[in-house]
Design an enzyme around this catalytic site. Structure first.
Site, PDB file in Angstrom:
ATOM      1  N   SER A 228      -2.832   1.630   7.895  1.00  9.50           N
ATOM      2  CA  SER A 228      -3.869   2.518   7.264  1.00  9.50           C
ATOM      3  C   SER A 228      -3.450   4.033   7.650  1.00  9.50           C
ATOM      4  O   SER A 228      -3.491   4.771   6.654  1.00  9.50           O
ATOM      5  CB  SER A 228      -5.270   2.143   7.532  1.00  9.50           C
ATOM      6  OG  SER A 228      -5.531   0.824   7.244  1.00  9.50           O
TER       7      SER A 228
ATOM      8  N   HIS B 269       2.198  15.568 -13.276  1.00  8.87           N
ATOM      9  CA  HIS B 269       0.833  16.476 -13.483  1.00  8.87           C
ATOM     10  C   HIS B 269       1.487  17.979 -13.555  1.00  8.87           C
ATOM     11  O   HIS B 269       1.296  18.722 -14.252  1.00  8.87           O
ATOM     12  CB  HIS B 269      -0.265  16.358 -12.723  1.00  8.87           C
ATOM     13  CG  HIS B 269      -1.244  15.263 -13.192  1.00  8.87           C
ATOM     14  ND1 HIS B 269      -1.776  14.545 -12.101  1.00  8.87           N
ATOM     15  CD2 HIS B 269      -1.282  14.578 -14.251  1.00  8.87           C
ATOM     16  CE1 HIS B 269      -2.441  13.501 -12.766  1.00  8.87           C
ATOM     17  NE2 HIS B 269      -1.958  13.461 -14.095  1.00  8.87           N
TER      18      HIS B 269
ATOM     19  N   THR C  90      11.452  -2.329   4.769  1.00  3.13           N
ATOM     20  CA  THR C  90      10.996  -3.038   3.805  1.00  3.13           C
ATOM     21  C   THR C  90      12.206  -3.370   2.882  1.00  3.13           C
ATOM     22  O   THR C  90      13.129  -2.296   2.325  1.00  3.13           O
ATOM     23  CB  THR C  90       9.881  -2.428   3.054  1.00  3.13           C
ATOM     24  OG1 THR C  90       8.916  -2.047   3.667  1.00  3.13           O
ATOM     25  CG2 THR C  90       9.403  -3.291   1.802  1.00  3.13           C
TER      26      THR C  90
ATOM     27  N   GLU D  26      -0.325   5.297   5.607  1.00  2.00           N
ATOM     28  CA  GLU D  26      -0.735   5.295   4.218  1.00  2.00           C
ATOM     29  C   GLU D  26      -1.426   6.508   3.889  1.00  2.00           C
ATOM     30  O   GLU D  26      -1.177   7.345   3.110  1.00  2.00           O
ATOM     31  CB  GLU D  26      -1.533   4.284   3.765  1.00  2.00           C
ATOM     32  CG  GLU D  26      -0.455   3.085   3.823  1.00  2.00           C
ATOM     33  CD  GLU D  26      -1.016   1.544   4.032  1.00  2.00           C
ATOM     34  OE1 GLU D  26      -2.190   1.572   4.642  1.00  2.00           O
ATOM     35  OE2 GLU D  26      -0.237   0.926   4.711  1.00  2.00           O
TER      36      GLU D  26
ATOM     37  N   ARG E 158       1.167  12.779  -9.615  1.00  2.00           N
ATOM     38  CA  ARG E 158       0.813  14.365  -9.374  1.00  2.00           C
ATOM     39  C   ARG E 158       2.043  15.019  -9.785  1.00  2.00           C
ATOM     40  O   ARG E 158       1.978  16.242 -10.325  1.00  2.00           O
ATOM     41  CB  ARG E 158       0.421  14.637  -8.058  1.00  2.00           C
ATOM     42  CG  ARG E 158      -0.980  14.168  -7.707  1.00  2.00           C
ATOM     43  CD  ARG E 158      -2.082  15.023  -8.562  1.00  2.00           C
ATOM     44  NE  ARG E 158      -3.426  14.777  -7.954  1.00  2.00           N
ATOM     45  CZ  ARG E 158      -4.278  14.079  -8.924  1.00  2.00           C
ATOM     46  NH1 ARG E 158      -3.923  13.785 -10.092  1.00  2.00           N
ATOM     47  NH2 ARG E 158      -5.360  13.853  -8.534  1.00  2.00           N
TER      48      ARG E 158
ATOM     49  N   ASP F   1       0.009  15.265  -1.042  1.00  2.00           N
ATOM     50  CA  ASP F   1      -0.846  15.966  -1.972  1.00  2.00           C
ATOM     51  C   ASP F   1      -0.640  17.578  -1.205  1.00  2.00           C
ATOM     52  O   ASP F   1      -0.878  18.476  -2.117  1.00  2.00           O
ATOM     53  CB  ASP F   1      -2.218  15.637  -1.437  1.00  2.00           C
ATOM     54  CG  ASP F   1      -2.845  14.578  -2.596  1.00  2.00           C
ATOM     55  OD1 ASP F   1      -2.044  14.126  -3.543  1.00  2.00           O
ATOM     56  OD2 ASP F   1      -3.866  14.105  -2.192  1.00  2.00           O
TER      57      ASP F   1
ATOM     58  N   SER G 238       7.819   3.670   3.356  1.00  2.00           N
ATOM     59  CA  SER G 238       8.080   2.456   3.975  1.00  2.00           C
ATOM     60  C   SER G 238       7.683   2.814   5.275  1.00  2.00           C
ATOM     61  O   SER G 238       8.233   3.369   6.102  1.00  2.00           O
ATOM     62  CB  SER G 238       9.300   1.798   3.801  1.00  2.00           C
ATOM     63  OG  SER G 238       9.123   0.580   4.695  1.00  2.00           O
ATOM     64  N   GLY G 239       6.463   2.209   5.676  1.00  2.00           N
ATOM     65  CA  GLY G 239       6.110   2.744   7.258  1.00  2.00           C
ATOM     66  C   GLY G 239       6.807   2.069   8.276  1.00  2.00           C
ATOM     67  O   GLY G 239       7.383   2.970   9.034  1.00  2.00           O
ATOM     68  N   SER G 240       7.527   0.867   8.050  1.00  2.00           N
ATOM     69  CA  SER G 240       8.577   0.353   8.930  1.00  2.00           C
ATOM     70  C   SER G 240       9.828   0.982   8.788  1.00  2.00           C
ATOM     71  O   SER G 240      10.695   0.823   9.636  1.00  2.00           O
ATOM     72  CB  SER G 240       8.448  -1.133   8.894  1.00  2.00           C
ATOM     73  OG  SER G 240       9.015  -1.612   7.389  1.00  2.00           O
ATOM     74  N   GLY G 241      10.146   1.390   7.437  1.00  2.00           N
ATOM     75  CA  GLY G 241      11.500   1.846   7.172  1.00  2.00           C
ATOM     76  C   GLY G 241      12.544   0.662   6.912  1.00  2.00           C
ATOM     77  O   GLY G 241      13.807   0.671   7.024  1.00  2.00           O
TER      78      GLY G 241
ATOM     79  N   ARG H 214       0.849  -1.120  -0.028  1.00  2.00           N
ATOM     80  CA  ARG H 214      -0.091   0.175   0.129  1.00  2.00           C
ATOM     81  C   ARG H 214       0.898   1.168  -0.033  1.00  2.00           C
ATOM     82  O   ARG H 214       0.486   2.286  -0.827  1.00  2.00           O
ATOM     83  CB  ARG H 214      -0.986  -0.090   1.319  1.00  2.00           C
ATOM     84  CG  ARG H 214      -2.146  -0.983   0.906  1.00  2.00           C
ATOM     85  CD  ARG H 214      -3.026  -1.113   1.897  1.00  2.00           C
ATOM     86  NE  ARG H 214      -3.416  -0.053   3.032  1.00  2.00           N
ATOM     87  CZ  ARG H 214      -4.598   0.236   3.239  1.00  2.00           C
ATOM     88  NH1 ARG H 214      -5.553  -0.560   2.581  1.00  2.00           N
ATOM     89  NH2 ARG H 214      -4.992   1.308   3.832  1.00  2.00           N
ATOM     90  N   SER H 215       2.099   1.282   0.592  1.00  2.00           N
ATOM     91  CA  SER H 215       2.809   2.462   0.708  1.00  2.00           C
ATOM     92  C   SER H 215       3.245   2.700  -1.034  1.00  2.00           C
ATOM     93  O   SER H 215       3.507   3.828  -1.078  1.00  2.00           O
ATOM     94  CB  SER H 215       4.211   2.257   1.325  1.00  2.00           C
ATOM     95  OG  SER H 215       3.885   1.878   2.968  1.00  2.00           O
TER      96      SER H 215
END
Length: 186
Positions: free
Chosen positions: A150, A61, A92, A153, A58, A161, A87-90, A47-48
């Site tokens: 979640s 864009h 991966t 992410e 973007r 954004d 990476s949430g865990s850093g 998901r990351s």
């Protein structure tokens, strides 16, 4: 009579709590790195990785040269380029290996993670550490009501954004300009 808080309210509050902790000077340094980059590469798994791909779109864009690591048409990274590794865990493996290689080549590495002392942050030129759990932590610390990563992410997407919006304002870009670069073979 006031409506009872919903799960959506809880998700919004969690994201607000995470994003309010980001130092504005960190965002400025990140924007400076991006503005000097010849090309911008993004990577992440799971998901990351999906969030990283959203960010790459973007950036494109905006008119920047952006690539997703592991795509067949992604060119070589080099000095003067930036890799944004999510990476949430850093920890991966594939993401860390890409960051380590980019660092050895002389590219700037920006880490977006939830873990300050992670393998990923060790090679990063700049680390954005979001105070969001990257695995199920409801039972242990109550930080998030949401499952797994979640919150990380979601807050990463919102942070990215925010970068795009800040850069749009700095460039005085319009939504119409960005839309002109949107895919048209859909």
């Amino acid at each position: 009579m006031e409506a009872a808080p919903t799960v959506i309210d809880a998700i919004l509050q969690e994201n607000l709590q995470v994003l309010k902790q980001i130092d504005a000077s960190l965002l400025q340094r990140l924007l400076e790195l991006l503005s000097h980059a010849s090309s911008i590469f993004v990577c992440g798994k799971g998901r990351s990785g999906f969030i990283a791909r959203c960010f790459a779109m973007r950036l494109m864009h905006l008119g920047l040269r952006a690539y997703v690591v592991d795509e067949t048409i992604t060119p070589a990274i080099g000095p003067g380029d930036v890799l944004i590794a999510c990476s949430g865990s850093g920890e991966t493996e594939e993401t860390c290996l890409a960051a380590e290689k980019a660092n050895r080549i002389g590219s700037q590495v920006i880490a977006i993670t939830a873990e300050a002392g992670s393998r990923l942050t060790q090679v990063a030129s700049l680390s954005v550490v979001l105070s969001a759990p990257h695995k199920n932590s409801v039972a242990t610390n109550g930080i998030s009501l949401q499952y797994a990563g979640s919150l990380f992410e979601q807050s990463t997407l919102l942070f990215c954004d925010g970068i795009i919006l800040q850069e749009m304002q700095a460039r005085q870009s319009t939504c119409a300009e960005l839309a002109s670069r949107h895919a048209n073979l859909e």
